[in-house]
Design an enzyme around this catalytic site. Structure first.
Site, mmCIF file in Angstrom:
data_model
loop_
_atom_site.group_PDB
_atom_site.id
_atom_site.type_symbol
_atom_site.label_atom_id
_atom_site.label_comp_id
_atom_site.label_asym_id
_atom_site.label_seq_id
_atom_site.Cartn_x
_atom_site.Cartn_y
_atom_site.Cartn_z
ATOM 1 N N ILE A 135 0.974 -1.082 0.055
ATOM 2 C CA ILE A 135 0.041 0.048 -0.030
ATOM 3 C C ILE A 135 0.853 1.222 -0.084
ATOM 4 O O ILE A 135 1.655 1.365 0.763
ATOM 5 C CB ILE A 135 -1.044 0.208 1.254
ATOM 6 C CG1 ILE A 135 -1.755 -1.167 1.208
ATOM 7 C CG2 ILE A 135 -1.666 1.306 1.172
ATOM 8 C CD1 ILE A 135 -2.629 -1.171 0.130
ATOM 9 N N HIS A 179 0.508 4.738 1.238
ATOM 10 C CA HIS A 179 -0.591 5.526 2.222
ATOM 11 C C HIS A 179 -0.646 6.967 1.973
ATOM 12 O O HIS A 179 0.135 7.440 1.423
ATOM 13 C CB HIS A 179 -0.107 5.315 3.628
ATOM 14 C CG HIS A 179 -0.153 3.925 4.134
ATOM 15 N ND1 HIS A 179 -1.522 3.299 4.573
ATOM 16 C CD2 HIS A 179 0.772 2.978 4.388
ATOM 17 C CE1 HIS A 179 -1.481 1.960 5.185
ATOM 18 N NE2 HIS A 179 0.018 1.711 4.801
ATOM 19 N N VAL A 214 26.561 -8.719 8.842
ATOM 20 C CA VAL A 214 27.631 -8.014 9.567
ATOM 21 C C VAL A 214 27.612 -8.814 10.972
ATOM 22 O O VAL A 214 26.686 -9.181 11.744
ATOM 23 C CB VAL A 214 26.978 -6.543 9.878
ATOM 24 C CG1 VAL A 214 27.745 -5.977 10.799
ATOM 25 C CG2 VAL A 214 26.720 -5.837 8.329
ATOM 26 N N ARG A 250 7.021 -6.224 10.735
ATOM 27 C CA ARG A 250 7.458 -4.839 10.851
ATOM 28 C C ARG A 250 8.393 -4.489 11.657
ATOM 29 O O ARG A 250 8.274 -5.177 12.789
ATOM 30 C CB ARG A 250 6.252 -4.072 10.936
ATOM 31 C CG ARG A 250 5.158 -4.252 9.830
ATOM 32 C CD ARG A 250 3.883 -4.885 9.951
ATOM 33 N NE ARG A 250 2.811 -4.516 10.732
ATOM 34 C CZ ARG A 250 1.924 -5.079 11.190
ATOM 35 N NH1 ARG A 250 1.903 -6.346 10.899
ATOM 36 N NH2 ARG A 250 1.108 -4.382 11.934
ATOM 37 N N GLU A 255 8.713 1.199 9.964
ATOM 38 C CA GLU A 255 7.584 0.475 9.740
ATOM 39 C C GLU A 255 6.620 1.137 8.840
ATOM 40 O O GLU A 255 6.757 2.021 8.555
ATOM 41 C CB GLU A 255 7.138 0.114 11.164
ATOM 42 C CG GLU A 255 6.685 1.185 11.952
ATOM 43 C CD GLU A 255 6.279 0.612 13.322
ATOM 44 O OE1 GLU A 255 5.087 -0.265 13.537
ATOM 45 O OE2 GLU A 255 6.474 1.348 14.268
ATOM 46 N N SER A 256 5.598 0.504 8.749
ATOM 47 C CA SER A 256 4.211 1.117 7.979
ATOM 48 C C SER A 256 4.034 2.651 8.438
ATOM 49 O O SER A 256 3.960 2.614 9.836
ATOM 50 C CB SER A 256 2.881 0.234 8.119
ATOM 51 O OG SER A 256 1.816 1.044 7.832
ATOM 52 N N CYS A 312 5.472 -20.300 -17.020
ATOM 53 C CA CYS A 312 4.440 -20.086 -15.904
ATOM 54 C C CYS A 312 2.913 -19.942 -16.459
ATOM 55 O O CYS A 312 2.895 -18.733 -17.021
ATOM 56 C CB CYS A 312 4.777 -18.989 -14.918
ATOM 57 S SG CYS A 312 3.480 -18.694 -13.549
ATOM 58 N N CYS A 352 5.564 -24.945 -12.651
ATOM 59 C CA CYS A 352 6.635 -24.376 -13.220
ATOM 60 C C CYS A 352 8.085 -24.131 -12.701
ATOM 61 O O CYS A 352 8.910 -24.059 -13.207
ATOM 62 C CB CYS A 352 6.279 -22.938 -13.607
ATOM 63 S SG CYS A 352 5.969 -21.718 -11.891
#
Length: 485
Positions: A47, A49, A172, A310, A336-337, A399, A441
């Site tokens: 999405i 936003h 790392v 997230r 995060e979102s 596919c 596939c």
């Protein structure tokens, strides 16, 4: 010795890399997985936003709105799927309508354009499959949907063409500060860099805490999803959100740019930073909550379920900037979102900071555009036939569910930062993303990977590391008369 080393090849790290590739600097991206887009960036709601949810005045709000506004131009330049389908935040009870007003007011302060509060009847006229009990909705026409794989890969390819190096399977282990640079110890040796950008997703606190006494904490927050077949893709045409809670924006129902329908996510804090297993409880929760806002959901058309993590920071805010007690170390943490929506703006912000700190100047010959993988189905019949005559691989379907040709797979393998695994092919071409979920596939895809990369079938993996598909040596790899498995 690099000028800048970016840790993490998700959408944030690749956005930073692409912006830095505009300047005269030696830049590398190191990634612990075998490809770009292997963490949060590959498993999310897809999405873009609008920007009404993040608190006004926050960095999260500013990056969201700026990133949203950049998306049309970026999608044109880098040729990845993006569509402004608009979004609706739905309210089921009259007593909760003040919550819609609060979102509207916040969105206006954040600079979101075109917001409107609708009655339940107006919202149902736009989306007939919304619940009959709907009391009202907030409409945001600037909301959109995007292909997160396509966007991340496009950023990485363009950065690579403009000189950024990518090092995969490179984890790392330790970072030490020298007088003028950082020594980054990895499982594949030492990387030295004047500046470090921390874009490590759910591991960003681990990386940050290696160099800073001012600790941060990232909590992996798992989100479960359903993905439905193309036949369900038009059940709603806009992204349908629920009124948000402290755990996020609730369970959404949305079309995807590829014609599917996505339902999710849950919001479950976990300790395991690789804990992307789905649960029966999570799936049941999705079905119940999504059914409260969208009626007649065709869950019989589910083709797969998945989960993503997230990177939730305790203060629910993006951490972007130079660490106070670790000079030349730049965080892009807690993304995060709405991180996917914000990534283009974060890339610009971090690149600007480094340009000013380091005195970088723009390079001559920067290539701003990138063309994606050719899809023969998008050509006219005459043009497609001419292509197949010239390159017969574009006439061979690999596919069947997604109508992907051998020519597209070959292109995906040999492009900048090309595919090296089944999942790498999947993210670039959608091979295996259809109704049969790679049931038919995969063997042919493995043969093409092996042939094009000069590898044995037993060396081909699903997603790098120890995810080999063929457990044993094939007759081809053992030679004539061998005992293949």
């Amino acid at each position: 010795m690099y000028d800048i080393c970016i840790i993490g090849a998700g959408v944030t790290g690749c956005a930073v890399a692409r912006e830095l590739s505009r300047y005269e600097a030696k830049v590398c991206v190191i990634e612990k997985c075998e490809d770009v887009c292997c963490g949060t960036s590959k498993a999310n709601s897809a999405i873009v936003h609008a920007g009404f949810d993040a608190p006004e005045g926050s960095l999260m709000a500013r990056m969201n709105v700026e990133g949203n506004r950049m998306m049309d131009r970026l999608a044109r330049e880098l040729d990845f799927p993006f569509r402004r389908n608009g979004s609706l935040v739905v309210c089921m009870n009259e007593e909760d309508l003040p919550g819609l007003q609060a979102l509207y007011d916040r969105g206006m302060k954040n600079g979101v354009e075109g917001l409107r509060i609708l009655s339940g009847e107006e919202a149902r006229e736009m989306e007939p499959n919304l619940s009959d009990a709907l009391a009202g909705a907030l409409y945001a026409p600037s909301g959109g949907i995007v292909c997160p794989f396509g966007m991340t890969i496009a950023l990485a390819e363009n950065a690579n063409v403009n000189g950024v190096e990518f090092q995969f399977d490179t984890e790392v282990v330790k970072i030490r500060k020298e007088e003028q640079y950082y020594g980054i110890e990895t499982n594949r040796g030492l990387v030295e860099s004047r500046y470090v950008v921390n874009a490590a997703g759910v591991y960003a606190d681990v990386i940050h805490n290696m160099v800073s006494g001012r600790k941060i904490k990232i909590t992996p927050r798992r989100g479960d999803y359903y993905l439905l077949d193309h036949s369900a893709g038009n059940h709603v045409t806009r992204t349908i959100f629920q009124l948000p809670t402290r755990l996020g924006k609730g369970v959404l129902v949305s079309p995807t740019v590829h014609g599917n329908l996505i339902v999710g996510p849950t919001a479950i804090d976990v300790e395991d930073r690789e804990g992307t297993n789905t649960t029966r409880e999570g799936m049941d929760e999705l079905a119940v909550k999504a059914g409260m806002t969208v009626k007649n959901l065709p869950l019989g058309q589910v083709i797969t379920s998945f989960a993503g993590l997230r990177a939730h920071e305790e203060g629910h805010e993006f951490i972007i900037g130079e660490a106070e007690d670790a000079k030349q170390f730049i965080d892009a943490a807690g993304i995060e979102s709405p991180g996917l929506s914000s990534a283009p703006a974060i890339g610009v912000m971090v690149a600007k900071l480094l340009r000013e700190r380091m005195g970088l100047w723009e390079k001559e010959g920067f290539i701003p555009e990138r063309k994606g993988i050719l899809n023969p189905a998008e050509l006219g019949m005459e043009e497609r036939n001419a292509l197949i005559r010239e390159k017969p691989a574009y006439g061979t379907i690999v596919c069947r569910c997604e109508s992907v040709t051998e020519g597209e797979l070959i292109d995906a393998i040999h492009r900048p930062v090309g595919a090296r695994s089944l999942d790498g092919i999947k993210r670039r071409t959608r091979t295996g993303m259809g109704r049969c979920q790679a049931g038919f596939c995969s063997p042919r895809t493995m043969e093409i990977l092996a042939r094009e990369l000069g590898m044995g079938m037993e060396e081909i993996t699903k997603c790098g590391g120890s995810s080999a598909v063929v457990m044993g040596r094939t007759k081809e790899s053992m030679g004539k008369g061998g005992q293949g498995l």
